[in-house]
Scaffold this active site. Structure first.
Site, PDB file in Angstrom:
ATOM      1  CB  SER A 209      -0.909  -0.059   1.198  1.00  0.00           C
ATOM      2  OG  SER A 209      -2.013   1.195   1.003  1.00  0.00           O
TER       3      SER A 209
ATOM      4  CG  HIS B  13      -4.131  -0.885  -0.725  1.00  0.00           C
ATOM      5  ND1 HIS B  13      -3.708  -1.282   0.789  1.00  0.00           N
ATOM      6  CD2 HIS B  13      -4.964  -2.321  -0.869  1.00  0.00           C
ATOM      7  CE1 HIS B  13      -4.348  -2.327   1.185  1.00  0.00           C
ATOM      8  NE2 HIS B  13      -4.737  -2.916   0.276  1.00  0.00           N
TER       9      HIS B  13
ATOM     10  CG  ASP C  42      -5.595  -5.481   2.751  1.00  0.00           C
ATOM     11  OD1 ASP C  42      -6.485  -6.442   2.988  1.00  0.00           O
ATOM     12  OD2 ASP C  42      -5.341  -5.062   1.895  1.00  0.00           O
TER      13      ASP C  42
END
Length: 189
Positions: free
Chosen positions: A12, A38, A134
């Site tokens: 991310s 992400h 996540d």
């Protein structure tokens, strides 16, 4: 020949540079790599195109039905989850709409959970820099299934969030810099 059949990566915030450091040294015979990033829509496709041009790997944004093969890197499209499924003796990607997981879509947890179920101990799971948690639960499932699990270390992270949570719950076997992660993958394949 290596028993590693698949490498799964979750990344991310601050991850483009880290991901480049992991991917660029890898040779064309590397087992297939699936990635959840992400990023804003369109960025994954641009990143894939750039890495495709400068690496020995074939890199593209994934679509449902893409067959995973050596030297191929598939990045989950923005706004869609991606998982790995067995179909006709091959591992293929499945991209689909769904609810956000840990506030994000695509979700590294969704990808890692599918890899744990379909590939088990023949996989490597990697979690790189990023905000939030996540990927931690899915990486833990991969580790419990016998996969090798690697996390980016705090010093080299832009944001030590995702790897930190994964380490805290026991999902990460070894913490390394992105360059060391690449070297570790090379040693295992």
């Amino acid at each position: 020949m290596s028993k590693i059949r698949l490498i799964a990566i979750g990344v991310s915030m601050g991850g483009i540079e880290a991901l480049q450091k992991v991917l660029l040294p890898l040779p064309a015979h590397t087992p297939p790599i699936v990635i959840v990033m992400h990023l804003q829509p369109g960025i994954a496709r641009l990143f894939a195109g750039r890495i495709d041009q400068v690496s020995q790997l074939s890199v593209k944004e994934a679509k449902t039905g893409d067959v995973l093969s050596h030297g191929k890197v598939l990045i989950a499209p923005a706004g869609l989850h991606m998982k790995v499924v067995s179909r006709g003796g091959n591992l293929v990607t499945e991209c689909y709409y769904g609810e956000k997981v840990e506030f994000v879509i695509p979700s590294a947890d969704e990808l890692f959970q599918s890899v744990a179920a379909e590939v088990g101990n023949d996989a490597i799971g990697v979690i790189l820099t990023g905000i939030g948690k996540d990927g931690a639960k899915g990486l833990l499932q991969m580790r419990k299934a016998g996969a090798i699990t690697l996390g980016q270390n705090e010093k080299s992270c832009a944001v030590y969030g995702m790897p930190k949570v994964a380490k805290e719950i026991g999902a990460v076997e070894t913490e390394l810099t992105p360059e060391e992660i690449s070297a570790k993958i090379l040693s295992l394949i």
